[in-house]
Design a protein around this motif. Sequence first.
Motif, mmCIF file in Angstrom:
data_model
loop_
_atom_site.group_PDB
_atom_site.id
_atom_site.type_symbol
_atom_site.label_atom_id
_atom_site.label_comp_id
_atom_site.label_asym_id
_atom_site.label_seq_id
_atom_site.Cartn_x
_atom_site.Cartn_y
_atom_site.Cartn_z
ATOM 1 N N MET A 1 0.843 -1.188 0.000
ATOM 2 C CA MET A 1 0.000 0.000 0.000
ATOM 3 C C MET A 1 0.878 1.237 0.000
ATOM 4 N N TRP A 2 0.305 2.331 -0.493
ATOM 5 C CA TRP A 2 1.006 3.611 -0.544
ATOM 6 C C TRP A 2 0.173 4.676 0.159
ATOM 7 N N GLU B 1 0.904 11.711 -11.073
ATOM 8 C CA GLU B 1 -0.015 10.598 -11.285
ATOM 9 C C GLU B 1 0.660 9.280 -10.910
ATOM 10 N N LEU B 2 -0.171 8.317 -10.605
ATOM 11 C CA LEU B 2 0.242 6.924 -10.497
ATOM 12 C C LEU B 2 -0.300 6.164 -11.702
ATOM 13 N N ALA C 1 -4.526 7.351 -0.285
ATOM 14 C CA ALA C 1 -4.034 6.016 0.067
ATOM 15 C C ALA C 1 -4.460 5.020 -1.001
ATOM 16 N N PHE C 2 -3.561 4.076 -1.292
ATOM 17 C CA PHE C 2 -3.792 3.095 -2.351
ATOM 18 C C PHE C 2 -3.327 1.720 -1.891
ATOM 19 N N ASP D 1 -10.165 -1.174 -7.621
ATOM 20 C CA ASP D 1 -10.118 -1.664 -6.243
ATOM 21 C C ASP D 1 -8.924 -1.133 -5.464
ATOM 22 N N PHE D 2 -8.309 -0.085 -5.958
ATOM 23 C CA PHE D 2 -7.016 0.320 -5.399
ATOM 24 C C PHE D 2 -7.090 1.538 -4.487
#
Length: 322
Positions: free
Chosen positions: A121-122, A132-133, A169-170, A230-231
Amino acid sequence: MEVYPLKFHPIFKQRLWGGNKLRTFLGKDVSGEDIGESWELSGVAGDVSVIANGPYAGKSLWELIETFPEGLLGTGVLERFGTEFPILIKFLHAREDLSIQLHPGDDLARRRHNSFGKTEMWYILDAEPGSELIIGFNRDVSREEYLQALEGGKLLDLLHYEPVREGDAFFINNGKIHAIGGGIVLAEIQQSSDVTYRIYDFDRRDANGNLRELHTELALEAMDFQQKDDFRRSYGRKRNQPNPMVDSAYFKTAYLEVDKNLERDLRGRKAFTIFLCVGGQAVIAVDGQAVQVRMGETVLVPAAAGSVQINSGGCRLLEVSP
């Protein structure tokens, strides 16, 4: 075991995409303009953390586990993972985009690499405007479509780009294609694994002029080709109580904002607890033994601790346990 909050010496990693914000933003005592990662708490062979404070200063995490397995890890961790430390904590600064990559799950990683898989997780600490991710595909694709796009230089057309800002959060499941974009500083919580399958690196060359190795074939068996939203993880922001962010098979993370003297009861956990400071500063104490933490620092509270006291006029913590 003498039970107190443990701090560790960071392990710094030069990276092709790294920058200087581990020093300028997080205050890390590190030189160089390409330090991409600070490994805060690691049991990975070859990069095992060393304790920085108190009676056990100078001892490695492995040494303490060997001497006090139940006291440090807890019975719940020993039952699930044996004496392997199951979590790896990092801070990262990406000056440039990371390579596009993914990680295998437990079964594949164990079979190929004798390792845990890598689910992570980030938490975004800082993001320049427009950062961006890359997380997953923008639609379901077949194996054949993916390979055709990769070979034809069109992979980026299949990927999902997610804008970010501080506090986002991811959660990244194993098998999900991803990359951290340039201009981002984040905290990473993951399984204790350093297995990465790099599939595209923007044709960059290292300091010696060489293209970095790609893992096209290894990645195919591990890759999730479905588009899944779902991230991104939403979470509460109630002060002085844990706000759940991630509850996975590998780690549980809560957001904890503290602005008073707070006591956290840990007796039912049967596991160690990690606190990452992601804003402000605090004093964390166990049985009267205290350490000060500020943004960018990490503390491990052994499983033998029945409770922990947190004293702060204003700090933001991530509370992590296996």
